[in-house]
Design a protein around this motif. Structure first.
Motif, mmCIF file in Angstrom:
data_model
loop_
_atom_site.group_PDB
_atom_site.id
_atom_site.type_symbol
_atom_site.label_atom_id
_atom_site.label_comp_id
_atom_site.label_asym_id
_atom_site.label_seq_id
_atom_site.Cartn_x
_atom_site.Cartn_y
_atom_site.Cartn_z
ATOM 1 N N GLY A 91 -5.536 -2.401 -0.913
ATOM 2 C CA GLY A 91 -5.076 -3.617 -1.292
ATOM 3 C C GLY A 91 -6.045 -4.436 -1.405
ATOM 4 O O GLY A 91 -5.948 -5.732 -1.549
ATOM 5 N N VAL A 92 -7.418 -4.204 -0.774
ATOM 6 C CA VAL A 92 -8.601 -5.166 -0.517
ATOM 7 C C VAL A 92 -9.823 -4.426 -1.166
ATOM 8 O O VAL A 92 -9.904 -3.255 -0.927
ATOM 9 C CB VAL A 92 -8.430 -5.525 0.809
ATOM 10 N N PRO A 93 -10.801 -5.293 -1.654
ATOM 11 C CA PRO A 93 -12.113 -4.644 -1.798
ATOM 12 C C PRO A 93 -12.833 -4.095 -0.680
ATOM 13 O O PRO A 93 -12.744 -4.845 0.452
ATOM 14 C CB PRO A 93 -12.773 -5.675 -2.636
ATOM 15 N N LEU A 94 -13.195 -3.079 -0.679
ATOM 16 C CA LEU A 94 -13.870 -2.430 0.921
ATOM 17 C C LEU A 94 -15.409 -2.413 0.611
ATOM 18 O O LEU A 94 -16.012 -2.415 1.627
ATOM 19 C CB LEU A 94 -13.403 -0.871 1.081
ATOM 20 N N LEU B 116 -12.978 5.840 -4.439
ATOM 21 C CA LEU B 116 -13.190 4.452 -3.886
ATOM 22 C C LEU B 116 -12.238 3.751 -4.389
ATOM 23 O O LEU B 116 -11.674 2.926 -3.645
ATOM 24 C CB LEU B 116 -14.791 4.063 -3.838
ATOM 25 N N ARG B 117 -12.201 3.709 -5.680
ATOM 26 C CA ARG B 117 -11.324 2.657 -6.466
ATOM 27 C C ARG B 117 -9.865 2.971 -6.110
ATOM 28 O O ARG B 117 -9.243 2.131 -5.716
ATOM 29 C CB ARG B 117 -11.350 2.628 -7.894
ATOM 30 N N GLU B 118 -9.627 4.267 -5.850
ATOM 31 C CA GLU B 118 -7.992 4.722 -5.647
ATOM 32 C C GLU B 118 -7.742 4.219 -4.168
ATOM 33 O O GLU B 118 -6.809 3.642 -3.724
ATOM 34 C CB GLU B 118 -7.683 6.173 -5.798
ATOM 35 N N LEU B 119 -8.812 4.502 -2.999
ATOM 36 C CA LEU B 119 -8.657 3.948 -1.790
ATOM 37 C C LEU B 119 -8.506 2.353 -1.763
ATOM 38 O O LEU B 119 -7.670 1.823 -0.913
ATOM 39 C CB LEU B 119 -9.826 4.466 -0.932
ATOM 40 N N GLU B 120 -9.367 1.678 -2.345
ATOM 41 C CA GLU B 120 -9.119 0.379 -2.392
ATOM 42 C C GLU B 120 -7.947 -0.132 -2.708
ATOM 43 O O GLU B 120 -7.293 -1.150 -2.314
ATOM 44 C CB GLU B 120 -10.371 -0.383 -3.253
ATOM 45 N N ASP B 121 -7.377 0.443 -4.225
ATOM 46 C CA ASP B 121 -6.292 0.099 -4.627
ATOM 47 C C ASP B 121 -5.079 0.251 -3.568
ATOM 48 O O ASP B 121 -3.926 -0.301 -3.533
ATOM 49 C CB ASP B 121 -5.685 0.992 -5.853
ATOM 50 N N ALA B 122 -4.894 1.532 -2.797
ATOM 51 C CA ALA B 122 -4.069 1.902 -1.961
ATOM 52 C C ALA B 122 -4.062 0.879 -0.529
ATOM 53 O O ALA B 122 -3.287 0.485 -0.187
ATOM 54 C CB ALA B 122 -4.252 3.270 -1.328
ATOM 55 N N MET C 218 0.996 -1.245 0.112
ATOM 56 C CA MET C 218 -0.039 -0.172 -0.088
ATOM 57 C C MET C 218 0.976 1.246 0.057
ATOM 58 O O MET C 218 1.714 1.340 0.892
ATOM 59 C CB MET C 218 -1.052 -0.041 1.349
ATOM 60 N N ASP C 219 0.669 2.170 -0.831
ATOM 61 C CA ASP C 219 1.361 3.314 -0.996
ATOM 62 C C ASP C 219 0.402 4.493 -0.022
ATOM 63 O O ASP C 219 -0.790 4.833 -0.391
ATOM 64 C CB ASP C 219 1.331 3.871 -2.315
ATOM 65 N N LYS C 220 1.011 4.612 1.084
ATOM 66 C CA LYS C 220 0.097 5.441 2.234
ATOM 67 C C LYS C 220 -0.257 6.855 1.773
ATOM 68 O O LYS C 220 -0.950 7.355 2.381
ATOM 69 C CB LYS C 220 0.961 5.569 3.493
ATOM 70 N N SER C 221 0.461 7.312 0.499
ATOM 71 C CA SER C 221 0.125 8.742 0.169
ATOM 72 C C SER C 221 -1.164 8.647 -0.490
ATOM 73 O O SER C 221 -1.872 9.544 -0.786
ATOM 74 C CB SER C 221 1.278 9.255 -0.615
ATOM 75 N N ASP C 222 -1.541 7.365 -0.989
ATOM 76 C CA ASP C 222 -2.975 7.553 -1.695
ATOM 77 C C ASP C 222 -3.969 7.329 -0.724
ATOM 78 O O ASP C 222 -5.105 7.319 -1.149
ATOM 79 C CB ASP C 222 -2.725 6.203 -2.503
ATOM 80 N N VAL C 223 -3.915 7.104 0.579
ATOM 81 C CA VAL C 223 -4.727 7.014 1.620
ATOM 82 C C VAL C 223 -4.920 8.381 2.184
ATOM 83 O O VAL C 223 -4.059 8.794 3.002
ATOM 84 C CB VAL C 223 -4.636 5.958 2.893
ATOM 85 N N THR C 224 -6.076 9.042 1.660
ATOM 86 C CA THR C 224 -6.228 10.462 2.100
ATOM 87 C C THR C 224 -7.393 10.492 2.840
ATOM 88 O O THR C 224 -8.299 9.599 2.976
ATOM 89 C CB THR C 224 -6.349 11.254 0.871
ATOM 90 N N LEU C 225 -7.525 11.752 3.647
ATOM 91 C CA LEU C 225 -8.624 11.789 4.732
ATOM 92 C C LEU C 225 -9.936 12.186 3.861
ATOM 93 O O LEU C 225 -10.962 11.567 4.366
ATOM 94 C CB LEU C 225 -8.553 13.110 5.575
ATOM 95 N N ASP C 226 -9.671 12.852 2.661
ATOM 96 C CA ASP C 226 -11.008 12.898 1.892
ATOM 97 C C ASP C 226 -11.640 11.544 1.197
ATOM 98 O O ASP C 226 -12.696 11.383 1.141
ATOM 99 C CB ASP C 226 -10.550 13.806 0.557
ATOM 100 N N ARG C 227 -10.473 10.814 0.831
ATOM 101 C CA ARG C 227 -10.949 9.240 0.375
ATOM 102 C C ARG C 227 -11.490 8.716 1.590
ATOM 103 O O ARG C 227 -12.738 7.784 1.314
ATOM 104 C CB ARG C 227 -9.839 8.503 -0.219
ATOM 105 N N MET C 228 -11.251 8.888 2.651
ATOM 106 C CA MET C 228 -11.872 8.147 3.937
ATOM 107 C C MET C 228 -13.095 8.610 4.139
ATOM 108 O O MET C 228 -13.981 7.724 4.285
ATOM 109 C CB MET C 228 -10.696 8.192 5.132
ATOM 110 N N ARG C 229 -13.401 9.875 4.132
ATOM 111 C CA ARG C 229 -14.496 10.579 4.343
ATOM 112 C C ARG C 229 -15.582 10.102 3.237
ATOM 113 O O ARG C 229 -16.642 9.744 3.678
ATOM 114 C CB ARG C 229 -14.479 11.780 4.455
ATOM 115 N N THR C 230 -15.219 9.877 2.038
ATOM 116 C CA THR C 230 -16.017 9.645 0.997
ATOM 117 C C THR C 230 -16.213 8.313 1.331
ATOM 118 O O THR C 230 -17.404 7.762 1.160
ATOM 119 C CB THR C 230 -15.466 9.833 -0.387
ATOM 120 N N PHE C 231 -15.325 7.206 1.570
ATOM 121 C CA PHE C 231 -15.937 5.812 1.968
ATOM 122 C C PHE C 231 -16.913 5.686 2.974
ATOM 123 O O PHE C 231 -17.783 5.041 2.852
ATOM 124 C CB PHE C 231 -14.482 5.022 2.313
#
Length: 126
Positions: free
Chosen positions: A49-52, A41-47, A1-14
Motif C-alpha cells: 500500500g505504499v511506494p517502496l 515490485l509493483r505487485e508488492l507495493e500494491d499489496a 493489504m491483501d496478505k496473500s499478495d506479499v510473497t517470499l519471492d517478491r520480498m527476495r526480489t525487493f
C-alpha cells in the motif's frame, strides 16, 4: 493489504533490488526479464500500500517506507532460511551466514553485532 499478495519471492526480489539499486542486474541474476522484476515490485507495493522504491532512469533506491520495509524483509527472510536449515538438521542454534546488508546507508537494523563497523568496515551514522 491483501496478505496473500506479499510473497517470499517478491520480498527476495525487493531486497535484491534495494541492495543493488538496479533492476537489470537483478533480472540477470534471477534469470528473468526486467519486466518480471518490475511486475513483482509493483505487485508488492500494491499489496503493502505504499511506494517502496524511487525509480530514476539510472538508479533505484528505497523510499523512507521502503528502507523500513527492507529491514523487516531481511529479518523475515533470514528467519525463513534459519527455519529451513534447522528443519533439515543443519546449523542448529548457529546464526545464519547471509551477507550483512549494512553496506546500505540505512544499515540493516538486525543487531549491533551484525552492523558493527569492525565487521562490515562501514560506518553507519544515526
Amino acid at each position: 493489504m491483501d496478505k496473500s499478495d506479499v510473497t517470499l519471492d517478491r520480498m527476495r526480489t525487493f531486497v535484491r533490488v534495494a541492495e543493488r539499486g538496479n533492476l537489470s542486474a537483478v533480472a540477470r541474476e534471477l534469470g528473468i526479464g526486467q519486466s518480471s522484476v518490475t511486475r513483482q515490485l509493483r505487485e508488492l507495493e500494491d499489496a503493502v500500500g505504499v511506494p517502496l522504491l524511487s525509480r530514476t532512469t539510472r538508479r533505484v533506491s528505497p523510499t523512507e517506507e521502503g528502507a523500513r520495509y527492507y529491514t523487516q524483509c531481511v529479518q523475515i527472510l533470514r528467519l525463513v532460511d534459519q527455519a529451513g536449515d534447522e528443519a533439515r538438521g543443519g546449523r542448529r542454534g548457529r546464526p545464519a551466514t547471509s551477507a550483512c546488508p549494512a553496506r546500505r546507508p540505512w544499515g540493516c537494523g538486525i543487531s549491533a553485532a551484525c552492523c558493527s563497523p569492525s565487521r562490515t568496515g562501514t560506518r553507519i551514522s544515526t
